[in-house]
Design an enzyme around this catalytic site. Structure first.
Site, PDB file in Angstrom:
ATOM      1  N   TYR A 141      33.964  17.758  59.019  1.00 14.35           N
ATOM      2  CA  TYR A 141      35.296  17.271  59.647  1.00 14.35           C
ATOM      3  C   TYR A 141      35.845  17.579  60.463  1.00 14.35           C
ATOM      4  O   TYR A 141      36.859  16.612  61.268  1.00 14.35           O
ATOM      5  CB  TYR A 141      35.471  15.994  58.878  1.00 14.35           C
ATOM      6  CG  TYR A 141      35.384  15.751  57.660  1.00 14.35           C
ATOM      7  CD1 TYR A 141      33.724  15.090  56.981  1.00 14.35           C
ATOM      8  CD2 TYR A 141      35.623  14.249  57.099  1.00 14.35           C
ATOM      9  CE1 TYR A 141      33.535  14.238  56.791  1.00 14.35           C
ATOM     10  CE2 TYR A 141      35.243  13.303  57.009  1.00 14.35           C
ATOM     11  CZ  TYR A 141      33.992  13.131  55.954  1.00 14.35           C
ATOM     12  OH  TYR A 141      33.462  12.118  55.945  1.00 14.35           O
ATOM     13  N   LYS A 190      22.299  22.095  51.165  1.00 13.71           N
ATOM     14  CA  LYS A 190      21.562  22.855  51.693  1.00 13.71           C
ATOM     15  C   LYS A 190      20.949  24.032  52.224  1.00 13.71           C
ATOM     16  O   LYS A 190      21.079  23.721  53.611  1.00 13.71           O
ATOM     17  CB  LYS A 190      21.760  21.719  52.746  1.00 13.71           C
ATOM     18  CG  LYS A 190      20.437  21.130  53.377  1.00 13.71           C
ATOM     19  CD  LYS A 190      19.610  20.075  52.747  1.00 13.71           C
ATOM     20  CE  LYS A 190      18.674  20.210  53.101  1.00 13.71           C
ATOM     21  NZ  LYS A 190      17.131  19.575  52.478  1.00 13.71           N
ATOM     22  N   ASP A 223      19.504  17.080  48.447  1.00 11.20           N
ATOM     23  CA  ASP A 223      19.044  16.100  48.768  1.00 11.20           C
ATOM     24  C   ASP A 223      18.414  15.313  46.900  1.00 11.20           C
ATOM     25  O   ASP A 223      18.857  14.265  46.282  1.00 11.20           O
ATOM     26  CB  ASP A 223      17.901  15.927  49.701  1.00 11.20           C
ATOM     27  CG  ASP A 223      17.584  17.344  49.476  1.00 11.20           C
ATOM     28  OD1 ASP A 223      17.398  18.447  48.120  1.00 11.20           O
ATOM     29  OD2 ASP A 223      15.944  17.408  50.152  1.00 11.20           O
ATOM     30  N   ASP A 247      31.632  13.396  50.466  1.00 10.38           N
ATOM     31  CA  ASP A 247      31.666  11.951  50.961  1.00 10.38           C
ATOM     32  C   ASP A 247      30.792  10.726  51.059  1.00 10.38           C
ATOM     33  O   ASP A 247      30.661  10.134  49.853  1.00 10.38           O
ATOM     34  CB  ASP A 247      31.809  11.844  52.686  1.00 10.38           C
ATOM     35  CG  ASP A 247      32.165  10.712  53.332  1.00 10.38           C
ATOM     36  OD1 ASP A 247      33.508   9.911  52.442  1.00 10.38           O
ATOM     37  OD2 ASP A 247      31.285  10.436  54.337  1.00 10.38           O
ATOM     38  N   ASP A 251      30.302   8.545  47.499  1.00 11.28           N
ATOM     39  CA  ASP A 251      29.979   6.427  47.312  1.00 11.28           C
ATOM     40  C   ASP A 251      29.166   6.457  46.092  1.00 11.28           C
ATOM     41  O   ASP A 251      29.166   5.408  45.882  1.00 11.28           O
ATOM     42  CB  ASP A 251      29.888   6.369  49.186  1.00 11.28           C
ATOM     43  CG  ASP A 251      30.984   5.875  49.880  1.00 11.28           C
ATOM     44  OD1 ASP A 251      32.237   6.262  49.586  1.00 11.28           O
ATOM     45  OD2 ASP A 251      30.821   5.468  50.995  1.00 11.28           O
TER      46      ASP A 251
HETATM   47  C1  IPM Z   1      36.657   8.876  52.866  1.00 13.61           C
HETATM   48  C2  IPM Z   1      36.880   7.800  53.283  1.00 13.61           C
HETATM   49  C3  IPM Z   1      36.782   8.589  54.625  1.00 13.61           C
HETATM   50  C4  IPM Z   1      36.603   9.856  54.335  1.00 13.61           C
HETATM   51  C5  IPM Z   1      37.143   8.585  55.719  1.00 13.61           C
HETATM   52  C6  IPM Z   1      37.875   6.401  56.242  1.00 13.61           C
HETATM   53  C7  IPM Z   1      37.371   8.689  57.283  1.00 13.61           C
HETATM   54  O1  IPM Z   1      34.979   7.494  53.301  1.00 13.61           O
HETATM   55  O2  IPM Z   1      37.832   9.459  52.130  1.00 13.61           O
HETATM   56  O3  IPM Z   1      35.803   8.852  51.511  1.00 13.61           O
HETATM   57  O4  IPM Z   1      34.988  10.153  55.677  1.00 13.61           O
HETATM   58  O5  IPM Z   1      36.591  10.971  54.710  1.00 13.61           O
HETATM   59 MN    MN Z   2      33.856   8.137  52.558  1.00 11.02          MN
END
Ligand code: IPM
Ligand code: MN
Length: 359
Positions: A141, A190, A223, A247, A251
Site C-alpha cells: 500500500y 507468501k 492461499d 485486507d 473481507d
Molecule cells: C479497508 C478498505 C481500505 C483498504 C480501502 C478503502 C483503501 O478496503 O479498510 O479494508 O484497502 O485498506
Molecule cells: Mn478492505
C-alpha cells in the site's frame, strides 16, 4: 473522564452509521458519568468535494489533538474515475500513515443467534472467535510505485516493501493479544514466492522464539489461509499478516459472522489517538436509505472505549447491549429473513442504546 472525539463520517453510509456510534457513546457517557465532546471533520470524497483534497490539514490537526477518531467510510462511484488526480481512499491511507496507526485489529466472532445467517454450514462457524492483526502503514500500500511508458509500452508497478522493524512491532502486538487469548498465533505470508515474505517469516520466528516462547506460532501461506478460513475457520486464534493480505482475508473472514455490517476495527499506533471504523466500507448501493447495519460501527465505538480511553466496563456494556438486541431478534435488512420486519439504522441504534440504559 473527559475525552475529545473526532468524527469523520465520510461518504456513503458513513454518516448514517457514525450517527449511531455517537448515540451509543453519548449513552455510555451518560450512564457512566463521562464527558465526551464530539467534533466533526471532513475526510474522503466529501472532503474532495468541499476542499479539493481528501485529507485536509484541518482534519489532520483536529485528529492529532484528539483522544480518538471515529471513521464511517470513504469512497463511492462519484469519485471512482481512475484518471482523477485525487481519490477518497488517499485520505484514508493518509490518515492511517500520519497518525502512525500501524496495527489494525479486526476481531471476527460468530454470534450463536446469527449462525444461520452465514453462507457456511452452521457447525463450521459455531466456535469462530479470531482476531486478525493487519499491518496497516506499510507493505504494497505504501511502497514505491510508478506508472508510465517505456520501450515495452505502458507499464505500472507497486512494490511490497517491509523492514524488519515494521514486522517486529506488528508481530509483538499480535503476540501480546494471543497471550491473553488461546496462545496461538498464525502468521500469513507468501514465503514460497516473495522475498519480502521470507523476511516476514524469519523475523516473526525470531521475535516469537526470543520474546514469546509461551505462544505457539504457525506459518501458513496466504492461499492456504484463504482456504482454511472457509474450511476450518474455528482453528484460528490470532492471525498476523501484512497490509494487503490482511485486507483481503478480513473481507473473507467477515462473511463468517453473517454480515460484513457487523464487524468493527481498531487502528492503533504506539501513542496518540486510535482510529475506529467498521470494516464494511461506504456501501453506495444503500447509502441514504437509512437501512445500513450500524453494529460494526457501534462495536468499533466499544473498541474505542477499550483501547483509546481505557474504559473496559464501558466497552463491555456496549458489547452486551449489541448481544442483547441480537438475541432478542433485532435485525437490520442485511440480516433479516423477512425484510419487511427489518429495523432501520437509527432504530437499531435506539434499541442498543435502550439495552445499555436498562442494563
Ligand atoms: C479497508 C478498505 C481500505 C483498504 C480501502 C478503502 C483503501 O478496503 O479498510 O479494508 O484497502 O485498506
Ligand atoms: Mn478492505
Amino acid at each position: 473522564m473527559e475525552a475529545k472525539i473526532v468524527l469523520l463520517p465520510g461518504d456513503g453510509v458513513g454518516p448514517e452509521v457514525t450517527a449511531e456510534a455517537t448515540k451509543i457513546l453519548r449513552t455510555v457517557a451518560d450512564a457512566f458519568g463521562h464527558t465526551l465532546t464530539f467534533t466533526e471533520a471532513l475526510l474522503g470524497g466529501i472532503a474532495i468535494d468541499q476542499t479539493g483534497i481528501p485529507l485536509p490539514d484541518e482534519t489532520l490537526a483536529l485528529c492529532k489533538a484528539s483522544d480518538a477518531v471515529i471513521l464511517g467510510a470513504v469512497g463511492g462511484p462519484k469519485w471512482d474515475d481512475p484518471n482523477a488526480p485525487v481519490r477518497p481512499e488517499q485520505g484514508l491511507l493518509g490518515i492511517r500513515k500520519e497518525l502512525g496507526l500501524y496495527a489494525n485489529l479486526r476481531p471476527v466472532s460468530v454470534r450463536t443467534a446469527l449462525a444461520e445467517a452465514t453462507p457456511l454450514k452452521t457447525h463450521l462457524v459455531a466456535d469462530v472467535d479470531m482476531l486478525v492483526v493487519r499491518e496497516l502503514t506499510g507493505g504494497i500500500y505504501f511502497g514505491k510505485r510508478d506508472r508510465g511508458q517505456d520501450d515495452a509500452g505502458e507499464f505500472a508497478y507497486d512494490t511490497m516493501y517491509y523492514t524488519a522493524a515494521e514486522i517486529e512491532r506488528i508481530v509483538r502486538i499480535a503476540a501480546v493479544a494471543a497471550r491473553s487469548r488461546r496462545k496461538t498465533l498464525t502468521s500469513v505470508d507468501k514465503a514460497n514466492v516473495l522475498g519480502v515474505s521470507r523476511l516476514w517469516r524469519a523475523t516473526t520466528e525470531r521475535v516469537m522464539a526470543e520474546e514469546f516462547p509461551d505462544v505457539e506460532l504457525e506459518n501458513i501461506l496466504v492461499d492456504a489461509a484463504a482456504m482454511y478460513l472457509i474450511q476450518q475457520p474455528a482453528r484460528f486464534d490470532v492471525i498476523v499478516t501484512g497490509n494487503m493480505f490482511g485486507d483481503i482475508l478480513t473481507d473473507e473472514a467477515s462473511v463468517l459472522a453473517g454480515s460484513m455490517g457487523l464487524l468493527p476495527s481498531a487502528s492503533l499506533g504506539d501513542d496518540g489517538p486510535g482510529l475506529f471504523e467498521p470494516i464494511h466500507g461506504s456501501a453506495p448501493d444503500i447509502a441514504g436509505k437509512g437501512i445500513a447495519n450500524p453494529i460494526g460501527m457501534i462495536l468499533s465505538a466499544a473498541m474505542l472505549c477499550r483501547y483509546s480511553l481505557n474504559l473496559e466496563a464501558e466497552a463491555a456494556a456496549i458489547e452486551r447491549g449489541v448481544d442483547a438486541v441480537i438475541d432478542a431478534g433485532a435485525r437490520t435488512a442485511d440480516l433479516a429473513n423477512d425484510t419487511s420486519q427489518a429495523l432501520s439504522t437509527a432504530e437499531m441504534g435506539d434499541r442498543i442504546a435502550a439495552a445499555i440504559r436498562s442494563a
